[in-house]
Design a protein around this motif. Structure first.
Motif, mmCIF file in Angstrom:
data_model
loop_
_atom_site.group_PDB
_atom_site.id
_atom_site.type_symbol
_atom_site.label_atom_id
_atom_site.label_comp_id
_atom_site.label_asym_id
_atom_site.label_seq_id
_atom_site.Cartn_x
_atom_site.Cartn_y
_atom_site.Cartn_z
ATOM 1 N N GLU A 177 0.834 -1.211 0.000
ATOM 2 C CA GLU A 177 0.000 0.000 0.000
ATOM 3 C C GLU A 177 0.866 1.258 0.000
ATOM 4 N N ALA A 178 1.953 1.221 0.753
ATOM 5 C CA ALA A 178 2.867 2.367 0.793
ATOM 6 C C ALA A 178 3.489 2.600 -0.587
ATOM 7 N N VAL A 179 3.920 1.529 -1.254
ATOM 8 C CA VAL A 179 4.504 1.658 -2.592
ATOM 9 C C VAL A 179 3.467 2.245 -3.548
ATOM 10 N N THR A 180 2.221 1.777 -3.447
ATOM 11 C CA THR A 180 1.140 2.303 -4.284
ATOM 12 C C THR A 180 0.985 3.803 -4.064
ATOM 13 N N TYR A 181 1.019 4.235 -2.810
ATOM 14 C CA TYR A 181 0.922 5.665 -2.489
ATOM 15 C C TYR A 181 2.094 6.440 -3.096
ATOM 16 N N TYR A 182 3.314 5.931 -2.928
ATOM 17 C CA TYR A 182 4.480 6.652 -3.439
ATOM 18 C C TYR A 182 4.501 6.707 -4.965
ATOM 19 N N LYS A 183 3.966 5.690 -5.624
ATOM 20 C CA LYS A 183 3.846 5.751 -7.087
ATOM 21 C C LYS A 183 2.863 6.861 -7.472
ATOM 22 N N TRP A 184 1.764 6.986 -6.714
ATOM 23 C CA TRP A 184 0.806 8.069 -6.957
ATOM 24 C C TRP A 184 1.473 9.420 -6.731
ATOM 25 N N LEU A 185 2.224 9.539 -5.631
ATOM 26 C CA LEU A 185 2.900 10.793 -5.315
ATOM 27 C C LEU A 185 3.904 11.143 -6.416
ATOM 28 N N ASP A 186 4.579 10.146 -6.967
ATOM 29 C CA ASP A 186 5.507 10.378 -8.066
ATOM 30 C C ASP A 186 4.762 10.942 -9.279
ATOM 31 N N ARG A 187 3.596 10.423 -9.570
ATOM 32 C CA ARG A 187 2.785 10.947 -10.676
ATOM 33 C C ARG A 187 2.306 12.371 -10.370
ATOM 34 N N LEU A 188 1.969 12.632 -9.099
ATOM 35 C CA LEU A 188 1.578 13.989 -8.705
ATOM 36 C C LEU A 188 2.733 14.965 -8.944
#
Length: 188
Positions: A156-167
């Protein structure tokens, strides 16, 4: 036209307003991880009517050239000020980056990208290590349950950080301003 073209009374009135703004900018720069004195330096450059060199900044702020140099280097690193060239000047001159939207986008990219990349790397390593540990202890129900729960959290943390990278990418590309448009100027 510069502040020094005004009489003393008007200079004092303008100086008082500027000082209040500069002090507030300095206090709020901690959001960027920037010291108060460097924030004050940014405020000084914000109100400057021309690019300034380190000697001029030091004289205005009553700070050493070393402190000025460190503060300017920090502001340059975060793309909050620019080094400018002026014909006939042998000293480096600096001016503030007035596009605060771009300054924030640059800062967000500089600060957050490194954090995101570091965290994804750490979580992926930890996921690999827990997978190896799971294989080693596949008949132990207790450690298996703990490791599977940890893996779920880390995924879940990796999923969040991938989203943050896209942001972050939306800030770098400017796409963020399509989603959240810049405010029109107060004069508009």
């Amino acid at each position: 036209m510069g502040l020094y073209h005004l009489d003393e009374e008007r200079q004092a009135a303008v100086h008082k307003i500027r000082k209040r703004v500069i002090e507030n900018i300095g206090r709020n720069m901690d959001l960027y991880g920037i010291s108060i004195s460097t924030g004050h330096l940014y405020g000084l450059l914000f109100f400057a009517d021309k690019p300034m060199n380190l000697d001029e900044m030091g004289q205005e702020m009553k700070m050493s050239k070393t402190s000025m140099s460190t503060g300017v280097r920090t502001l340059l690193d975060y793309k909050m000020v620019n080094k400018v060239w002026e014909k006939g000047s042998r000293k480096d001159l600096y001016e503030v980056e007035y596009d605060w939207y771009q300054t924030f986008a640059d800062f967000f990219d500089i600060k957050w990208r490194k954090s995101v990349e570091s965290n994804i790397l750490i979580f992926r390593r930890a996921l690999d290590e827990t997978s190896k540990l799971l294989k080693q202890h596949e008949d132990d129900e207790i450690i298996t349950a703990v490791l599977l729960e940890d893996q779920a959290k880390m995924k879940e943390a990796v999923t969040y950080y991938k989203w943050l990278d896209r942001l972050i990418d939306t800030f770098v590309s400017g796409e963020i301003f399509n989603l959240v448009p810049k405010e029109p100027s107060i004069d508009e």
